[in-house]
Design an enzyme around this catalytic site. Structure first.
Site, PDB file in Angstrom:
ATOM      1  N   LYS A   1     107.663  29.793 -63.765  1.00 36.84           N
ATOM      2  CA  LYS A   1     108.878  29.827 -62.948  1.00 36.84           C
ATOM      3  C   LYS A   1     108.499  30.146 -61.520  1.00 36.84           C
ATOM      4  CE  LYS A   1     113.386  30.012 -62.545  1.00 36.84           C
ATOM      5  NZ  LYS A   1     113.215  29.089 -61.403  1.00 36.84           N
TER       6      LYS A   1
ATOM      7  N   LYS B   1     104.538  27.852 -58.906  1.00 36.75           N
ATOM      8  CA  LYS B   1     105.035  27.660 -57.534  1.00 36.75           C
ATOM      9  C   LYS B   1     104.731  26.249 -57.106  1.00 36.75           C
ATOM     10  CE  LYS B   1     106.950  30.235 -54.269  1.00 36.75           C
ATOM     11  NZ  LYS B   1     107.729  31.485 -54.430  1.00 36.75           N
TER      12      LYS B   1
HETATM   13  N1  GLU Z   1     111.238  31.633 -54.471  1.00 36.65           N
HETATM   14  C1  GLU Z   1     111.763  32.827 -55.067  1.00 36.65           C
HETATM   15  C2  GLU Z   1     110.669  33.859 -55.260  1.00 36.65           C
HETATM   16  O1  GLU Z   1     109.649  33.805 -54.619  1.00 36.65           O
HETATM   17  C3  GLU Z   1     112.597  32.562 -56.305  1.00 36.65           C
HETATM   18  C4  GLU Z   1     111.889  31.966 -57.469  1.00 36.65           C
HETATM   19  C5  GLU Z   1     112.824  31.552 -58.613  1.00 36.65           C
HETATM   20  O2  GLU Z   1     114.015  31.820 -58.552  1.00 36.65           O
HETATM   21  O3  GLU Z   1     112.305  30.954 -59.546  1.00 36.65           O
HETATM   22  O4  GLU Z   1     110.824  34.803 -56.001  1.00 36.65           O
END
Ligand code: GLU
Length: 425
Positions: free
Chosen positions: A66, A102
């Site tokens: 995620k 990511k």
């Molecule tokens: N980009 C956000 C983070 O760095 C959210 C990631 C998400 O909601 O999966 O936590």
């Protein structure tokens, strides 16, 4: 020294407080899978431009990977790997059943038209289609991506799979299956954590001077929440620079001004009357070293370094950005008794509500905003308590404590599964 080396150092620091096998550490020390793709896009003028995109799965022992997708000219594989690594520890730190991933595209989205941006977003999904999925890897927004982009991406995925699949991406518009409260979730999570720390340290909230670096989604909302509670927002900044006012700034009025004029101006409101007040223009670097009580880096990595850690004046730092503090700076700040509430705890509210979004999509049953926050708060409060107690018990800094809490869960899962099963041999 790469960003990924820095990220690994943070994890390695926690190992002396843990029982573990070398196998688990070896597995965690590199990403599980990486995809790099060229994404050709037809520009509005008819020319073709090829963008480079990445998606990294760092580790999926606790659940599908995620993490967000970043659109930024400085995106690199090293950065995306590091951000994926931090996602693994972030999800484990707050105890949600996800691993870390990511994505990123090397692009300045401000230079693209809306149509070009849509083509790029859909092109990215076509490139990584086999690499993502509701049970495999679930993207979300990050720097310079937003709910509109998530909506396009979820739509492209659904078209390709010929099935409506909202759970493949979180942070979507509410009309397309997004969760209520996701837009403010990162800031809400940080807010709950700051409030818990303030209680523990018995700090006085009214008039506490706050400087926020970064006026994106998270930076804006945290400034707003704290301002509503009587904290004094003395400085705000965006990528172009910042503003400082001893008297305090009203973040909502500053945002309205920025949207109108395209730049930040010092605005102070008394009841319903707001006016532009004298304020100093400052750089992003100056903001970090300002006289204040609470510093909130909410922009990008490597902001607190060995070059400025000795001159930071805040007694408390809350990291809403991912990776804003280098390991050298961490040591200096710790020696100076400056508390750093680490990113993997402080900004975990975003991914936690992303988890709620995924749950709602799969259940086909949607919650009110109140229900979302009623479920978010106990998760953040519990994670804070675990990290805080670990910090006190082991007499270590809060980042290392957060890694101890997260690593315990990850290592236990890896060892329970067995490395053989882990690699699906
Ligand atoms: N980009 C956000 C983070 O760095 C959210 C990631 C998400 O909601 O999966 O936590």
């Amino acid at each position: 020294m790469t960003l990924f080396d820095n990220a690994l150092k943070q994890f390695h620091k926690s190992l002396k407080f843990l029982e573990f096998s070398d196998d688990a550490v070896k597995i965690m020390s590199q990403p599980k899978e990486i995809i790099q793709a060229s994404i050709p896009i037809r520009k509005d003028d008819g020319s073709l431009e090829v963008f480079t995109g990445f998606r990294v799965h760092h580790n999926d022992v606790l659940g599908p990977t995620k993490g967000g997708i970043r659109f930024h000219p400085d995106v690199s594989l090293d950065e995306v790997q590091s951000l994926a690594f931090w996602m693994t520890f972030k999800c484990a730190c707050v105890g949600i059943p996800f691993g870390g991933g990511k994505g990123g595209v090397i692009v300045d989205p401000k230079k693209l038209s809306r149509q070009e941006l849509e083509r790029l977003s859909r092109g990215y999904v076509r490139a990584v289609y086999d690499f993502i999925g509701p049970d495999q890897d679930i993207p979300a927004p990050d720097i310079y991506t937003n709910e509109m982009i998530m909506g396009w991406m979820a739509d492209e995925y659904s078209k390709m799979s010929r099935k409506l699949t909202p759970a493949v991406i979180t942070g979507k518009p509410v009309m397309l299956g997004g969760s209520k409260g996701r837009d403010v979730a990162t800031a809400k999570g940080a807010y709950y954590v700051i409030k818990e720390y303030v209680k523990k340290a018995k700090l006085k909230e009214k008039g506490m001077r706050v400087a926020v670096q970064g006026f994106g989604n998270a930076g804006y909302h945290i400034a707003r929440f704290l301002h509503d509670d009587g904290y004094k927002i003395v400085a705000l900044s965006d990528s172009k620079g910042g503003i400082y006012s001893k008297k305090g700034l009203d973040p909502v009025a500053v945002m309205e001004g920025k949207q109108g004029k395209g730049e930040m101006e010092g605005v102070y409101c008394q009841d319903s009357v707001c006016k532009v007040i004298p304020h100093d223009k400052i750089t992003n670097e100056e903001l970090l070293e300002l006289e204040c009580d609470l510093l909130i880096p909410s922009a990008i990595e490597n902001q607190l370094t060995k070059n400025n850690a000795a001159t930071i004046k805040a007694k408390l730092v809350c990291e809403i950005a991912n990776g804003p503090t280098t390991p050298e700076a961490d040591d200096i700040l710790h020696d100076r008794k400056i508390t750093v509430i680490p990113d993997i705890l402080a900004n975990a509210g975003g991914v936690t509500v992303s988890y709620f979004e995924w749950v709602q999509n799969r259940a086909g049953y949607y919650w009110t905003e109140e229900e979302v926050f009623d479920k978010l708060k106990p998760i953040m409060v519990k994670a804070f308590a675990e990290v805080y107690d670990t910090m006190k018990d082991l007499k270590i800094d809060m980042r290392t404590a957060a890694y101890v809490v997260a690593s315990k869960r990850i290592i236990e899962a890896i060892e329970t599964k067995g490395t053989k099963a882990y690699f699906r041999q």
